[in-house]
Design a protein around this motif. Structure first.
Motif, PDB file in Angstrom:
ATOM      1  N   ALA A  77     -23.269  27.553  11.922  1.00 19.65           N
ATOM      2  CA  ALA A  77     -24.086  28.154  11.208  1.00 19.65           C
ATOM      3  C   ALA A  77     -25.268  28.891  12.016  1.00 19.65           C
ATOM      4  CB  ALA A  77     -25.006  27.179  10.329  1.00 19.65           C
ATOM      5  N   GLY A  78     -25.453  28.362  13.215  1.00 22.68           N
ATOM      6  CA  GLY A  78     -26.448  29.236  14.153  1.00 22.68           C
ATOM      7  C   GLY A  78     -25.891  30.451  14.631  1.00 22.68           C
ATOM      8  N   ARG A  82     -27.505  33.888  14.070  1.00 21.76           N
ATOM      9  CA  ARG A  82     -27.938  35.030  14.982  1.00 21.76           C
ATOM     10  C   ARG A  82     -26.707  36.145  15.061  1.00 21.76           C
ATOM     11  NH1 ARG A  82     -27.746  30.162  17.938  1.00 21.76           N
ATOM     12  NH2 ARG A  82     -25.773  30.564  18.905  1.00 21.76           N
ATOM     13  N   ASN A  83     -26.129  36.259  13.839  1.00 18.94           N
ATOM     14  CA  ASN A  83     -25.014  37.378  13.777  1.00 18.94           C
ATOM     15  C   ASN A  83     -23.996  37.699  14.833  1.00 18.94           C
ATOM     16  OD1 ASN A  83     -26.435  38.199  11.441  1.00 18.94           O
ATOM     17  ND2 ASN A  83     -27.930  39.327  12.718  1.00 18.94           N
ATOM     18  N   GLU A  84     -23.596  36.521  15.494  1.00 17.74           N
ATOM     19  CA  GLU A  84     -22.555  36.573  16.209  1.00 17.74           C
ATOM     20  C   GLU A  84     -21.189  36.321  15.790  1.00 17.74           C
ATOM     21  OE1 GLU A  84     -24.527  34.566  20.333  1.00 17.74           O
ATOM     22  OE2 GLU A  84     -24.139  33.248  18.669  1.00 17.74           O
ATOM     23  N   LEU A  85     -21.217  35.585  14.709  1.00 17.28           N
ATOM     24  CA  LEU A  85     -20.076  35.776  13.798  1.00 17.28           C
ATOM     25  C   LEU A  85     -19.603  36.990  13.173  1.00 17.28           C
ATOM     26  CD1 LEU A  85     -19.911  32.240  12.030  1.00 17.28           C
ATOM     27  CD2 LEU A  85     -18.565  32.974  14.260  1.00 17.28           C
ATOM     28  N   LEU A  88     -18.129  39.048  15.629  1.00 15.89           N
ATOM     29  CA  LEU A  88     -16.463  38.724  15.916  1.00 15.89           C
ATOM     30  C   LEU A  88     -15.931  39.160  14.816  1.00 15.89           C
ATOM     31  CD1 LEU A  88     -16.554  35.140  17.253  1.00 15.89           C
ATOM     32  CD2 LEU A  88     -15.911  36.971  18.302  1.00 15.89           C
ATOM     33  N   ARG A  89     -16.079  39.069  13.637  1.00 17.74           N
ATOM     34  CA  ARG A  89     -15.347  39.597  12.447  1.00 17.74           C
ATOM     35  C   ARG A  89     -15.563  41.260  12.550  1.00 17.74           C
ATOM     36  NH1 ARG A  89     -15.289  36.086   8.252  1.00 17.74           N
ATOM     37  NH2 ARG A  89     -13.874  37.574   7.327  1.00 17.74           N
ATOM     38  N   VAL A  90     -16.438  41.837  12.789  1.00 21.44           N
ATOM     39  CA  VAL A  90     -16.565  43.393  12.877  1.00 21.44           C
ATOM     40  C   VAL A  90     -15.139  43.705  14.024  1.00 21.44           C
ATOM     41  CG1 VAL A  90     -17.725  45.302  13.595  1.00 21.44           C
ATOM     42  CG2 VAL A  90     -18.684  43.608  12.194  1.00 21.44           C
ATOM     43  N   THR A 313     -25.827  34.143   6.020  1.00 26.18           N
ATOM     44  CA  THR A 313     -27.429  33.054   6.053  1.00 26.18           C
ATOM     45  C   THR A 313     -28.131  33.310   4.730  1.00 26.18           C
ATOM     46  OG1 THR A 313     -27.283  33.290   8.229  1.00 26.18           O
ATOM     47  CG2 THR A 313     -29.067  32.524   7.405  1.00 26.18           C
ATOM     48  N   ARG A 314     -28.139  34.393   4.048  1.00 24.35           N
ATOM     49  CA  ARG A 314     -28.854  34.787   3.044  1.00 24.35           C
ATOM     50  C   ARG A 314     -28.604  33.939   1.823  1.00 24.35           C
ATOM     51  NH1 ARG A 314     -25.553  39.424   3.397  1.00 24.35           N
ATOM     52  NH2 ARG A 314     -24.184  39.812   1.578  1.00 24.35           N
TER      53      ARG A 314
END
Length: 393
Positions: A77-78, A82-85, A88-90, A313-314
């Motif tokens: 979740a962290g 922080r948009n790090e996942l 990775l997906r992009v 997160t939203r």
């Protein structure tokens, strides 16, 4: 992808370590508070802390699945926050590939859990039982008020029953009573000993023995209302007596431990011993299956954490995800215990009792992750099949 796996492993291991330390501290604190009432002259504060230290491996073994679930949710979740996942997906990493990376980093935890359950926990639990019996006069192993009872067949189809008041570790025993029964279940010998030692080759060496032998014709003479030709019982005192038995120090240790705390090798040996002596072994068989399935439980936990953490997160902050993870972990634990109790009462197959909740939870987690992964495709299919459900332009 190798760099991403290392980064994921570092984040998850660090988060799981923090969560497990917090859970261990919390449960140890509750246990210490519960033991404070028993502190006295014989049971000191230092002894209380020592006993809690002995309980730590078993407590860690029980808390590891929930700690892994909560720690993985916190870490993932962290990363999502922080948009790090998202990065990775992009970059082309699918959700299923991320799940495979999570499964891969769970392997060291599975190996650690195996080491904990096979070597550390059985020894610490045996020592805990000995210390508890010596300091508090009670044991945590379900010992009867009359001691430990063992039953085994004799070569002449008779039966031997052994009662041991105290197991002191390393094969040492005290206050031993041995009953030898004939094939027709008539008592023919009683031996009482102050102490003894069980050797690894199946010899029970008793010391300071009082042996009472019953004359085989005594019961028939009494039934015919005539005086027996010989004394009905002969009492002798021996400095030592050696008996051949199917018991060994490992089986004594198995009797001290609860089935869930025994190693797999000890469980298999003890189950064979119970079957050989025509004793009930259902609980031990279920415990063997549950220990074999335990590594799979860790995979189930990390799989449950994946769809919760991959949500944007939203749709809910980290606190909401952790709360959902705790609910799912507690619910899974309660379902596991419920399946164990119902399975024992209903005589379900042992594999179903152990595997049923895990397989059900794994299927649900994979289904949730698949829906999240392919929700756009499913939405397009739904729009093509039911065009009137399209949103207006």
């Amino acid at each position: 992808m190798r760099t991403a796996r290392r980064y994921l492993a570092l984040e998850i291991y660090r988060s799981c370590a923090v969560v497990l330390l917090a859970l261990l501290g919390l449960f140890t604190f509750f246990a210490l508070v519960d033991d404070l009432d028993g502190v006295g002259k014989k049971f000191s504060v230092l002894a209380m802390f020592y006993m809690q230290a002995l309980e730590t491996p078993a407590r860690l073994y029980d808390l590891l699945p929930i700690g892994l679930l909560i720690g993985a949710i916190l870490a993932l979740a962290g990363l999502a926050q922080r948009n790090e996942l998202v990065i990775l997906r992009v970059s082309g990493v699918s959700g299923m590939r991320l799940l495979g990376a999570l499964w891969l980093l769970t392997v060291p935890l599975m190996a650690g859990a195996l080491l904990l359950s096979e070597y550390i926990t059985p020894r610490s639990e045996a020592r805990y039982s000995e210390v508890s019996l010596a300091l508090r006069g009670q044991s945590s192993d379900g010992r009867l008020q009359s001691g430990y009872w063992f039953k085994e067949p004799l070569p002449d189809k008779g039966t031997r029953i052994i009662n041991i008041q105290n197991l002191m570790g390393s094969g040492a025993v005290s206050d031993v009573t041995v009953y030898d029964l004939a094939p027709d279940l008539e008592l023919r010998m009683v031996a009482q000993a102050d102490s003894g030692t069980l050797e690894g080759n199946g010899e029970l060496i008793l010391r300071t023995v009082t042996e009472t032998r019953i004359d085989p014709d005594a019961s028939q003479a009494l039934a015919d209302a005539r005086p027996p030709a010989r004394p009905p019982a002969a009492v002798a005192t021996e400095p030592s007596l050696t008996l051949h038995t199917t018991l060994n120090p490992q089986r004594l240790l198995a009797r001290v431990l609860t089935p869930e705390r025994m190693s797999i090798a000890s469980l298999i040996d003890y189950i064979n011993y119970l079957h050989h002596n025509q004793l009930q072994a259902d609980r031990q068989i279920v415990a063997l299956w549950r220990k074999a399935v335990y590594p799979f439980t860790l995979l189930v936990m990390i799989t449950i954490a994946a769809p919760i953490s991959f949500m944007q997160t939203r749709r809910g902050g980290v606190g909401a995800k952790v709360f959902v993870g705790i609910l799912l972990g507690v619910g899974f634990f309660m379902l596991n215990q419920l399946a164990l109790n119902i399975g024992m009462l209903s005589h379900w197959p042992a594999w179903l009792t152990a595997l049923g909740p895990n397989i059900g939870a794994m299927i649900r987690a994979l289904a949730a992750l698949s829906i999240m992964e392919y929700r756009m495709v499913l939405g397009n299919l739904t729009a093509c099949r039911w065009p009137w459900k399209k949103s207006p332009a």
